[in-house]
Write a protein that holds these residues in place. Sequence first.
Motif, PDB file in Angstrom:
ATOM      1  N   ARG A 341      65.071  79.961 138.777  1.00  0.00           N
ATOM      2  CA  ARG A 341      64.887  80.200 137.452  1.00  0.00           C
ATOM      3  C   ARG A 341      65.740  79.354 136.351  1.00  0.00           C
ATOM      4  O   ARG A 341      65.529  79.409 135.335  1.00  0.00           O
ATOM      5  N   GLU A 342      66.953  78.844 136.949  1.00  0.00           N
ATOM      6  CA  GLU A 342      67.776  77.835 136.316  1.00  0.00           C
ATOM      7  C   GLU A 342      66.767  76.551 135.841  1.00  0.00           C
ATOM      8  O   GLU A 342      66.667  76.098 134.701  1.00  0.00           O
ATOM      9  N   ARG A 343      65.938  76.223 136.794  1.00  0.00           N
ATOM     10  CA  ARG A 343      65.026  75.207 136.689  1.00  0.00           C
ATOM     11  C   ARG A 343      63.907  75.363 135.467  1.00  0.00           C
ATOM     12  O   ARG A 343      63.571  74.343 134.595  1.00  0.00           O
ATOM     13  N   LEU A 344      63.515  76.859 135.505  1.00  0.00           N
ATOM     14  CA  LEU A 344      62.642  77.042 134.495  1.00  0.00           C
ATOM     15  C   LEU A 344      63.424  77.053 132.975  1.00  0.00           C
ATOM     16  O   LEU A 344      62.753  76.492 132.132  1.00  0.00           O
ATOM     17  N   ARG A 345      64.485  77.473 132.845  1.00  0.00           N
ATOM     18  CA  ARG A 345      65.214  77.664 131.712  1.00  0.00           C
ATOM     19  C   ARG A 345      65.468  76.140 131.116  1.00  0.00           C
ATOM     20  O   ARG A 345      65.631  75.764 129.932  1.00  0.00           O
ATOM     21  N   ASP A 346      65.780  75.038 132.279  1.00  0.00           N
ATOM     22  CA  ASP A 346      66.186  73.696 131.789  1.00  0.00           C
ATOM     23  C   ASP A 346      64.974  73.016 131.176  1.00  0.00           C
ATOM     24  O   ASP A 346      64.928  71.969 130.511  1.00  0.00           O
ATOM     25  N   THR A 347      63.606  73.596 131.344  1.00  0.00           N
ATOM     26  CA  THR A 347      62.315  72.978 130.527  1.00  0.00           C
ATOM     27  C   THR A 347      62.490  73.336 129.324  1.00  0.00           C
ATOM     28  O   THR A 347      61.964  72.382 128.618  1.00  0.00           O
ATOM     29  N   GLY A 348      63.276  74.122 128.533  1.00  0.00           N
ATOM     30  CA  GLY A 348      63.239  74.355 127.080  1.00  0.00           C
ATOM     31  C   GLY A 348      62.235  75.146 126.526  1.00  0.00           C
ATOM     32  O   GLY A 348      61.922  75.522 125.526  1.00  0.00           O
ATOM     33  N   HIS A 366      52.259  76.067 121.952  1.00  0.00           N
ATOM     34  CA  HIS A 366      53.023  75.276 121.488  1.00  0.00           C
ATOM     35  C   HIS A 366      53.730  74.362 122.798  1.00  0.00           C
ATOM     36  O   HIS A 366      54.577  73.226 122.417  1.00  0.00           O
ATOM     37  N   HIS A 367      53.469  74.724 124.032  1.00  0.00           N
ATOM     38  CA  HIS A 367      54.251  74.077 124.921  1.00  0.00           C
ATOM     39  C   HIS A 367      53.355  73.533 126.092  1.00  0.00           C
ATOM     40  O   HIS A 367      53.723  73.728 127.256  1.00  0.00           O
ATOM     41  N   LEU A 368      52.137  73.447 125.797  1.00  0.00           N
ATOM     42  CA  LEU A 368      51.215  73.088 126.714  1.00  0.00           C
ATOM     43  C   LEU A 368      51.601  71.991 127.668  1.00  0.00           C
ATOM     44  O   LEU A 368      51.265  71.911 128.948  1.00  0.00           O
ATOM     45  N   ASP A 369      52.206  71.057 127.003  1.00  0.00           N
ATOM     46  CA  ASP A 369      52.620  69.894 127.922  1.00  0.00           C
ATOM     47  C   ASP A 369      53.889  70.097 128.783  1.00  0.00           C
ATOM     48  O   ASP A 369      54.128  69.406 129.692  1.00  0.00           O
ATOM     49  N   ARG A 370      54.346  71.318 128.664  1.00  0.00           N
ATOM     50  CA  ARG A 370      55.699  71.443 129.598  1.00  0.00           C
ATOM     51  C   ARG A 370      55.269  72.384 130.598  1.00  0.00           C
ATOM     52  O   ARG A 370      56.085  72.610 131.659  1.00  0.00           O
ATOM     53  N   ILE A 371      53.931  73.021 130.507  1.00  0.00           N
ATOM     54  CA  ILE A 371      53.738  74.099 131.697  1.00  0.00           C
ATOM     55  C   ILE A 371      53.928  73.400 132.961  1.00  0.00           C
ATOM     56  O   ILE A 371      54.032  74.036 134.190  1.00  0.00           O
TER      57      ILE A 371
END
Length: 708
Positions: A341-348, A366-371
């Motif tokens: 969960r911390e890694r998920l939050r770190d993606t922004g 808006h965040h397709l490139d971060r999925i």
Amino acid sequence: MWQAGSGQAKRLKALFAPRRIVLAGLSTRPDSWGRLALNQLRGAGFPGEIVALRPRQLDPTVPSISQLDDVGATDLLVVALPAEPAVEVVAEAASAGMGAAVVFASGFAEAGPEGTERQSRLVRAAGSMPVLGPNCLGLVAAPSRMALSTSVFLDRPRPPGPVALVSQSGALGFVLADRLRRLGIGFSYFVSTGNEACLDATEVAEALLEQDEVALLGLYLEGIRDIEGFRRTTEAARLAGIPVVALSVGRSPAAARATLSHTAAAATEPELWTALCRRLEVVTVSDEEAFADAVAGLLRPRRLPAHPGLGVLTMSGGAGALIADRLGPLASIPALTPHTRERLRDTGVPLAGDTNPVDLTGMFFHHLDRIPELAEAMAADPGVDALTLYVTFGDRFPEAYHRLLERLATLPVPAWMIWAAAPEGTRERLPPGAPVVDSIPALARVLAAQPREPWPPASAALNDARRHATASSRGHSTLPSGPVLTELDLAPVLASFGLPFVPQLTSDSAEGVVAAVERAGWRGPLVLKVDHPEAPHRTRRGLIALGVDLSNTEQTAVILAARAQRQGLSGFRLVAEPQVPARSLLGLGALRHERFGPVLLLGRGGQHFEEPEASRTAACLPLDPTDLAALVDAAERLGCDVELRTLAGVLVAVEQLLLAHEDLAELDCNPIVLDDQGRLLAVDALGVRHASTQAPQSPNLPRPTIRA
């Protein structure tokens, strides 16, 4: 090029890669079967010679097969004639030494007694020559550029592909082919086997498995006459690493036969077929949509643990809830670790929920490139064995969705995209086997089709149960003589194998059984029964009384004894048992089926066990860990929260008793109760040493006395 190394592939070379096709029944009518077949052959670019037999105003022609030059084993006869002339021309072809024949005509076994007799004559006429049909829609062999059918499906553009499709129904077979076409999946071979007078689906499939172009075998089956042939073919597919998907019909709820035992009455073809296919690693489906989804998912099979954990990444909270509900029986939805969960939050990426399912919210685009970063973090979670990403539409950014698909394929765990409401034609443009489905139910079907790893606890439980059964049953496995074995016959033997019975007291008189209850100090409530081999179903005859208390034990015993005497049951025994409070009831039985061999059946206990619509699960014997896992799941669905090793011990007891006595045809243990202490106890049993549908007249044998 056709690989005709050995066996069926060598025998059927003329069917799939003929040097010459002789067409009987070609006419000038554009809608005739012969003309339609000729047009399809020419349209496919068949490179060999095509000769018409006895046509009118057509060329090239020959008046008879005997006048063909160099007739041989690579020549194929195609018969577009009515039934009677078809028999004659097949006889002519077989006599001339042709390699194979295809018979389109109907009017054979499907048409009643007269047609059945005609089909017998067709078989005799063919001799050893393979004949496809009659009453079939032909075949397609893409590597040989041969389309030999009248189906309009062949007029549609279709991709080549790795599927071999063998169907006992021509029309349904082409419907399945079209379902695959809409997913961008093509076939290399299609065969409609029709009535299977000379050549059945398993023989055809066995030949196709040897072909380099075949990576998956699809079957539509209305019935299998040769179970051993099916076993042989599917085992060859497993060894070759070729998945098999089977859509089967004929799932009538009616019992196959009237029998003495509940098990044999309940053991209908669907349960036994499912058990056989599970043992052979054949994926079974129930409709054409499920067939297409299973094929798509298995073109790139992703082996999963026996009980996988699924990570869910979705742009809709509602979809996440639906996925959890729909896929719950197939996979758990584990909570993610704090580190994940911390890694998920770190993606922004802003998330509405990060526990699993992970909610991307409606602003996900808006965040397709971060999925991909989110997916990689979830895939690394120790509880996640597979992953799904739920998205919708994509009309404005299809390229981004395609890139997401490419990234999903690189994850260290199996992953699928659910692309709901995708733009028209999206699936056709994707490569076969792309990890994408169009709905949540479709993903459920794909997950159900994926191969699973063995479940180590199941292996250990089976091994322990068999060791116990072997050790404890030594010297205690002898069965009394007689065609019907009652509860008193079976209780001590089953107990020695590992299935304990409730305590029993018995006597040949009402006074004796009452005295035994008093000596034992039982307080009730009790169950009183009459035990006799000529009364296998005692409830129907009023020979069982439930909930008997001490105040009316003697009166009830006298009534039961009188009923037994009026029914002519000489030498009966009365049995008393404590009525055990039960958390749940199971029905368990085993039988030697004439087609499927020794099988076990598990369902809800009591009178429900043989109801036509009851939920039952079958397994082939001896059990393997996959069977045990399926039976554990079945018990859970029936509300029986029994421990794995306890259930394994009971299943193995029934298995070992059936396998230890080859003359034992059927065995019922119904019901088996799960008591307050988590034990499984049998409260009734019946064995049958034959498959007669009538209650036999057995001799009056002395019954053993069993003390509590």
